[in-house]
Write an enzyme that holds these catalytic residues in place. Structure first.
Site, PDB file in Angstrom:
ATOM      1  N   PRO A 197      -0.606  -2.182   8.286  1.00 16.04           N
ATOM      2  CA  PRO A 197       0.644  -2.426   9.023  1.00 16.04           C
ATOM      3  C   PRO A 197       1.690  -1.319   8.939  1.00 16.04           C
ATOM      4  O   PRO A 197       2.735  -1.423   9.564  1.00 16.04           O
ATOM      5  CB  PRO A 197       1.174  -3.706   8.377  1.00 16.04           C
ATOM      6  CG  PRO A 197       0.662  -3.650   6.974  1.00 16.04           C
ATOM      7  CD  PRO A 197      -0.688  -2.983   7.054  1.00 16.04           C
ATOM      8  N   ASP A 227     -10.095   4.351  17.659  1.00 15.41           N
ATOM      9  CA  ASP A 227     -11.000   4.411  16.515  1.00 15.41           C
ATOM     10  C   ASP A 227     -10.638   5.650  15.674  1.00 15.41           C
ATOM     11  O   ASP A 227     -10.638   6.776  16.190  1.00 15.41           O
ATOM     12  CB  ASP A 227     -12.448   4.500  17.039  1.00 15.41           C
ATOM     13  CG  ASP A 227     -13.451   4.537  15.906  1.00 15.41           C
ATOM     14  OD1 ASP A 227     -13.040   4.668  14.732  1.00 15.41           O
ATOM     15  OD2 ASP A 227     -14.659   4.431  16.194  1.00 15.41           O
ATOM     16  N   LYS A 269     -13.065   4.352  -1.156  1.00 17.62           N
ATOM     17  CA  LYS A 269     -13.292   3.019  -1.725  1.00 17.62           C
ATOM     18  C   LYS A 269     -14.664   3.068  -2.392  1.00 17.62           C
ATOM     19  O   LYS A 269     -15.680   3.270  -1.708  1.00 17.62           O
ATOM     20  CB  LYS A 269     -13.273   1.939  -0.633  1.00 17.62           C
ATOM     21  CG  LYS A 269     -12.188   2.132   0.427  1.00 17.62           C
ATOM     22  CD  LYS A 269     -10.849   1.586   0.021  1.00 17.62           C
ATOM     23  CE  LYS A 269      -9.795   1.923   1.070  1.00 17.62           C
ATOM     24  NZ  LYS A 269      -8.432   1.633   0.690  1.00 17.62           N
ATOM     25  N   GLY A 328       2.366   0.950   5.784  1.00 18.33           N
ATOM     26  CA  GLY A 328       2.915   1.373   4.484  1.00 18.33           C
ATOM     27  C   GLY A 328       2.820   2.885   4.268  1.00 18.33           C
ATOM     28  O   GLY A 328       3.751   3.504   3.744  1.00 18.33           O
ATOM     29  N   SER A 370       0.828  -1.221   0.000  1.00 13.26           N
ATOM     30  CA  SER A 370       0.000   0.000   0.000  1.00 13.26           C
ATOM     31  C   SER A 370       0.854   1.258   0.000  1.00 13.26           C
ATOM     32  O   SER A 370       0.397   2.325  -0.394  1.00 13.26           O
ATOM     33  CB  SER A 370      -0.848   0.071   1.263  1.00 13.26           C
ATOM     34  OG  SER A 370      -1.912  -0.764   1.193  1.00 13.26           O
TER      35      SER A 370
HETATM   36  C1  LIG Z   1      -6.170  -0.900   3.820  1.00 11.97           C
HETATM   37  S1  LIG Z   1      -5.646  -1.073   5.462  1.00 11.97           S
HETATM   38  C2  LIG Z   1      -4.472   0.197   5.613  1.00 11.97           C
HETATM   39  C3  LIG Z   1      -3.143  -0.109   5.033  1.00 11.97           C
HETATM   40  C4  LIG Z   1      -2.121   0.938   5.364  1.00 11.97           C
HETATM   41  N1  LIG Z   1      -2.461   2.232   4.744  1.00 11.97           N
HETATM   42  C5  LIG Z   1      -0.748   0.550   4.897  1.00 11.97           C
HETATM   43  O1  LIG Z   1      -0.212   1.227   4.000  1.00 11.97           O
HETATM   44  O2  LIG Z   1      -0.160  -0.388   5.433  1.00 11.97           O
HETATM   45  C6  LIG Z   1      -6.993  -0.429   6.356  1.00 11.97           C
HETATM   46  C7  LIG Z   1      -6.740  -0.348   7.842  1.00 11.97           C
HETATM   47  O3  LIG Z   1      -7.774   0.465   8.384  1.00 11.97           O
HETATM   48  C8  LIG Z   1      -8.021  -0.004   9.685  1.00 11.97           C
HETATM   49  N2  LIG Z   1      -9.318   0.512  10.130  1.00 11.97           N
HETATM   50  C9  LIG Z   1     -10.540   0.296   9.598  1.00 11.97           C
HETATM   51  N3  LIG Z   1     -11.485   0.971  10.303  1.00 11.97           N
HETATM   52  C10 LIG Z   1     -10.827   1.626  11.281  1.00 11.97           C
HETATM   53  C11 LIG Z   1     -11.235   2.497  12.315  1.00 11.97           C
HETATM   54  N4  LIG Z   1     -12.526   2.823  12.502  1.00 11.97           N
HETATM   55  N5  LIG Z   1     -10.291   3.002  13.146  1.00 11.97           N
HETATM   56  C12 LIG Z   1      -9.004   2.700  12.977  1.00 11.97           C
HETATM   57  N6  LIG Z   1      -8.548   1.880  12.003  1.00 11.97           N
HETATM   58  C13 LIG Z   1      -9.461   1.351  11.162  1.00 11.97           C
HETATM   59  C14 LIG Z   1      -7.937  -1.511   9.582  1.00 11.97           C
HETATM   60  O4  LIG Z   1      -7.647  -2.094  10.852  1.00 11.97           O
HETATM   61  C15 LIG Z   1      -6.786  -1.691   8.578  1.00 11.97           C
HETATM   62  O5  LIG Z   1      -5.577  -1.914   9.231  1.00 11.97           O
END
Ligand SMILES: C[S@@+](CC[C@H](N)C(=O)[O-])C[C@H]1O[C@@H](n2cnc3c(N)ncnc32)[C@H](O)[C@@H]1O
Length: 355
Positions: free
Chosen positions: A213, A251, A296, A215, A181
């Protein structure tokens, strides 16, 4: 005067280019498309801003078509030169460069080897005719091969075109980044953020919502920013222990910083409207100056969803009296999503500092 436009896009998003056109312009024409491109035949000349690739979300490149050639198996050069000879003066070159391209599709990618081999042959022929200029502002010639024996001949103004062949920037995958990502945010900084080196400086503070994680956090840290990484999931690799990263298991819709930050980035997988409202609120509350965020998109009616989200953001920021820029692109590394950049204008940032 009639004209034809050629749009490059991600395969499967040709109809989204069409929807985007209809959302922006009242003129319409006859559309045809193949995997990874769409053509629009218009009765009139297009508005000049329609030819600027930076104005498009779903189109990676926008070109003015000069003609279509059928190529022989043995002699591909002569039909191209013959077509160029028939063009009216002013469209006949000279060119700053000749790019040989193909659709970014399963059927198009095998043509890349041929395009690479044929480029010096065409360049030599154009050079001998005095049709290549050492002037980066001169129009660029594009040959878009849809098959080995078929090409569209087109042109762009390099000052308003994507500077990358196929409209796809080359982004290196950093070995230390914990997820692929990371390429999205790297591409967003190259594509959407003007003067990125000036706007992302060591010592600035950023917030990454949905960071795990890590990125995107990696991209901010690599530019010297200190980052609040918000996610209930774990950060990985160096991003889990980096002294400039503070991981908070909170959150992302509730977290707010104690002091305003320079950058907000957000890659949470959520309904686009929820993300749009959240980002707008950070700006209205004065909590950030820049943001890069992903929307998205649904499988259908993607353009309508974008209009809805942009309407929400623009409505909220306009009501707050803020001056800003908002732009977006479906990046090469994006799939069913687009990446947006929202920033206060420099004069708005100066006004805020004076308060
Ligand atoms: C597509 S991944 C992100 C990847 C990240 N940008 C990277 O480059 O590694 C989406 C992330 O959003 C987090 N997420 C979803 N809803 C969330 C929320 N309400 N609060 C915090 N994190 C959230 C998920 O746990 C997940 O790790």
């Amino acid at each position: 005067m009639s004209s034809t436009l050629l749009f490059y896009c991600r395969p499967g998003f040709e109809n989204d280019v069409r929807q985007e056109w209809s959302g922006r312009y009242s003129e319409d024409g006859r559309w045809e498309s193949g995997d990874g491109y769409a053509l629009l035949h218009l009765q009139q000349t297009p508005p000049p801003e329609a030819l600027d690739a930076a104005n498009w979300i779903f189109a990676r490149q926008v070109l003015s078509v000069l003609g279509q050639v059928k190529l022989g198996e043995r002699d591909r050069l002569s039909p191209i030169l013959a077509l160029l000879d028939t063009l009216p003066a002013g469209q006949r070159g000279p060119w700053s460069a000749a790019w040989l391209e193909h659709p970014d599709s399963d059927a198009g990618k095998p043509l890349s080897g041929f395009c690479r081999r044929f480029t010096p042959i065409l360049e030599k022929a154009l050079g001998e005719r005095g049709l290549l200029l050492d002037n980066a502002k001169a129009p660029r010639l594009h040959l878009f091969f849809t098959a080995l024996d078929q090409a569209w001949i087109a042109t762009t103004d390099p000052r308003h075109a994507s500077p990358w062949p196929l409209g796809v920037p080359r982004v290196r995958m950093p070995s230390e980044a914990p997820s692929r990502s990371t390429l999205k945010l790297a591409e967003a900084f190259m594509t959407l953020v003007p003067d990125a080196d000036d706007r992302l400086k060591p010592g600035m503070v950023g917030v990454d919502l949905g960071a795990a994680p890590g990125g995107w956090t990696y991209q901010l840290v690599a530019r010297g920013l200190k980052v609040f990484a918000i996610d209930n999931g774990p950060m990985k690799g160096n991003m889990a222990i980096h002294p400039h990263v503070k991981h908070l298991r909170e959150d992302g819709f509730r977290f707010r910083p104690q002091h305003p930050v320079d950058w907000l980035v957000c890659d949470m997988v959520e309904q686009p409207v929820r993300i749009a409202k959240l980002i707008a609120d950070w700006f209205v509350q004065g909590q950030t100056r820049h943001a890069v965020f992903n929307l998205k998109l649904p499988m259908k009616k993607r353009w309508l969803e974008i209009e809805r989200c942009f309407g929400l953001i623009e409505g909220a920021l306009d009501e707050a009296g803020l001056r800003y820029t908002l732009c977006a692109k479906q990046l090469y590394h994006d799939r069913e999503e687009i990446t947006c950049y929202l920033a206060l204008t420099r004069s708005e940032q100066a006004r805020r500092r004076r308060r």
